[in-house]
Design an enzyme around this catalytic site. Structure first.
Site, PDB file in Angstrom:
ATOM      1  N   LEU A  24     -10.432  48.453  60.507  1.00  0.00           N
ATOM      2  CA  LEU A  24      -9.301  47.801  59.865  1.00  0.00           C
ATOM      3  C   LEU A  24      -8.551  48.832  59.025  1.00  0.00           C
ATOM      4  CD1 LEU A  24     -10.932  44.442  58.721  1.00  0.00           C
ATOM      5  CD2 LEU A  24      -9.284  44.750  60.577  1.00  0.00           C
ATOM      6  N   LYS A  25      -7.232  48.730  59.001  1.00  0.00           N
ATOM      7  CA  LYS A  25      -6.414  49.652  58.210  1.00  0.00           C
ATOM      8  C   LYS A  25      -6.142  49.028  56.844  1.00  0.00           C
ATOM      9  CE  LYS A  25      -2.511  52.795  58.591  1.00  0.00           C
ATOM     10  NZ  LYS A  25      -2.208  52.787  57.164  1.00  0.00           N
ATOM     11  N   PHE A  26      -6.528  49.738  55.802  1.00  0.00           N
ATOM     12  CA  PHE A  26      -6.387  49.224  54.446  1.00  0.00           C
ATOM     13  C   PHE A  26      -5.141  49.801  53.784  1.00  0.00           C
ATOM     14  CE2 PHE A  26     -10.851  48.613  55.396  1.00  0.00           C
ATOM     15  CZ  PHE A  26     -11.063  47.331  54.919  1.00  0.00           C
TER      16      PHE A  26
END
Length: 270
Positions: A24-26
């Site tokens: 997941l890209k934070f």
């Protein structure tokens, strides 16, 4: 010790491939954390030392000679990263926002670079560090599953996903096709109501007349078309105001004040 981070290439669609690790890209601030001579130091991706801004990371128990790569976030009440909150925390010592350092890679171990090792091995090294700290979260990722992860990102209103080749080295100071990002864009219909004279940023508003912010990104061909369509109404020292032109833009969510974050031109509506 600063290490210039490996950067991502952008692609439009996610994919499934067992030869890739999906994360997941934070939505936060890229942060390099290093410990040499028993001193922890923190750096932004542009080599600005920001150690004093995040004192809660100073007691992280890691071996001397370690360099980590990750993203500092502030989690909103629902758990999703709040970019405005992390920037507020970054800019003001008075901010009470709690940060989390989401670590996804290790570049140095015991004073030696392990950047040439494949990502899977570096992930194993990262897990072996056992980073047990209330302000640190280790991103392990999953093999393949790009489509499912992207759907999860959309469902949770997250920024997107990152898809990394499992055997990729850490390419210091390089934007590499071995690391890919797929952004969860929103799409909004807006009006272009003017532009700046100096650097040609476009003034945007919603159909009801409220400001939607500025847009910098428009392809050259569309800029040419814009200038052929525009009808100038008035000017000031900084701006040229025009008859509104309707268009679609893509962007990364909206700010708390309703402005579009990083809007870019998508299509004309005329």
């Amino acid at each position: 010790m600063f290490v210039s981070p490996m950067l991502l290439h952008s692609i439009k669609e996610p994919f499934n491939d067992e030869n890739y690790i999906t994360e997941l890209k934070f939505d936060g601030i890229r942060l390099i954390l290093s410990k040499f001579d028993n001193q922890i130091k923190l750096y932004t991706r542009h080599n600005n030392e920001v150690t004093s801004k995040f004192p809660e990371l100073m007691d992280l128990d890691i071996p001397d000679g370690t360099v980590l790569d990750g993203e500092v976030i502030v989690a909103a009440s629902g758990g999703a990263p709040d970019f405005e909150a992390v920037m507020e925390r970054f800019m003001s010592k008075k901010s009470a926002h709690n940060i989390v350092y989401c670590v996804f890679d290790v570049i140095y171990k015991d004073g030696q670079s392990i950047a040439a090792k494949p990502l899977t091995e570096r992930k194993t090294v990262l897990n072996s560090l056992e980073l047990d700290h209330p302000n640190v979260f280790v991103i392990e990722g999953t093999q393949g599953n790009g489509l499912a992860y992207f759907n999860l990102a959309k469902e949770k209103n997250l920024e997107g996903i990152v898809i990394k080749k499992a055997n990729s080295p850490y390419e210091i100071n390089k934007r590499s096709h071995n690391w890919l990002k797929v952004i969860n864009y929103d799409y909004t219909e807006v009006l272009i109501t003017g532009y700046t004279k100096k650097d040609i940023k476009f003034l945007l508003s919603y159909p009801d007349g409220t400001s939607a912010g500025f847009m910098e990104f428009m392809p050259h061909a569309e800029r040419t078309k814009f200038h052929s369509m525009k009808q100038v109404k008035s000017e000031s020292d900084e701006y040229v105001f025009i008859e509104p032109i309707l268009c679609n833009v893509k962007h990364r969510f909206k700010t708390k004040h309703g402005k579009l974050r990083i809007p870019s031109f998508e299509s004309w509506r005329v």
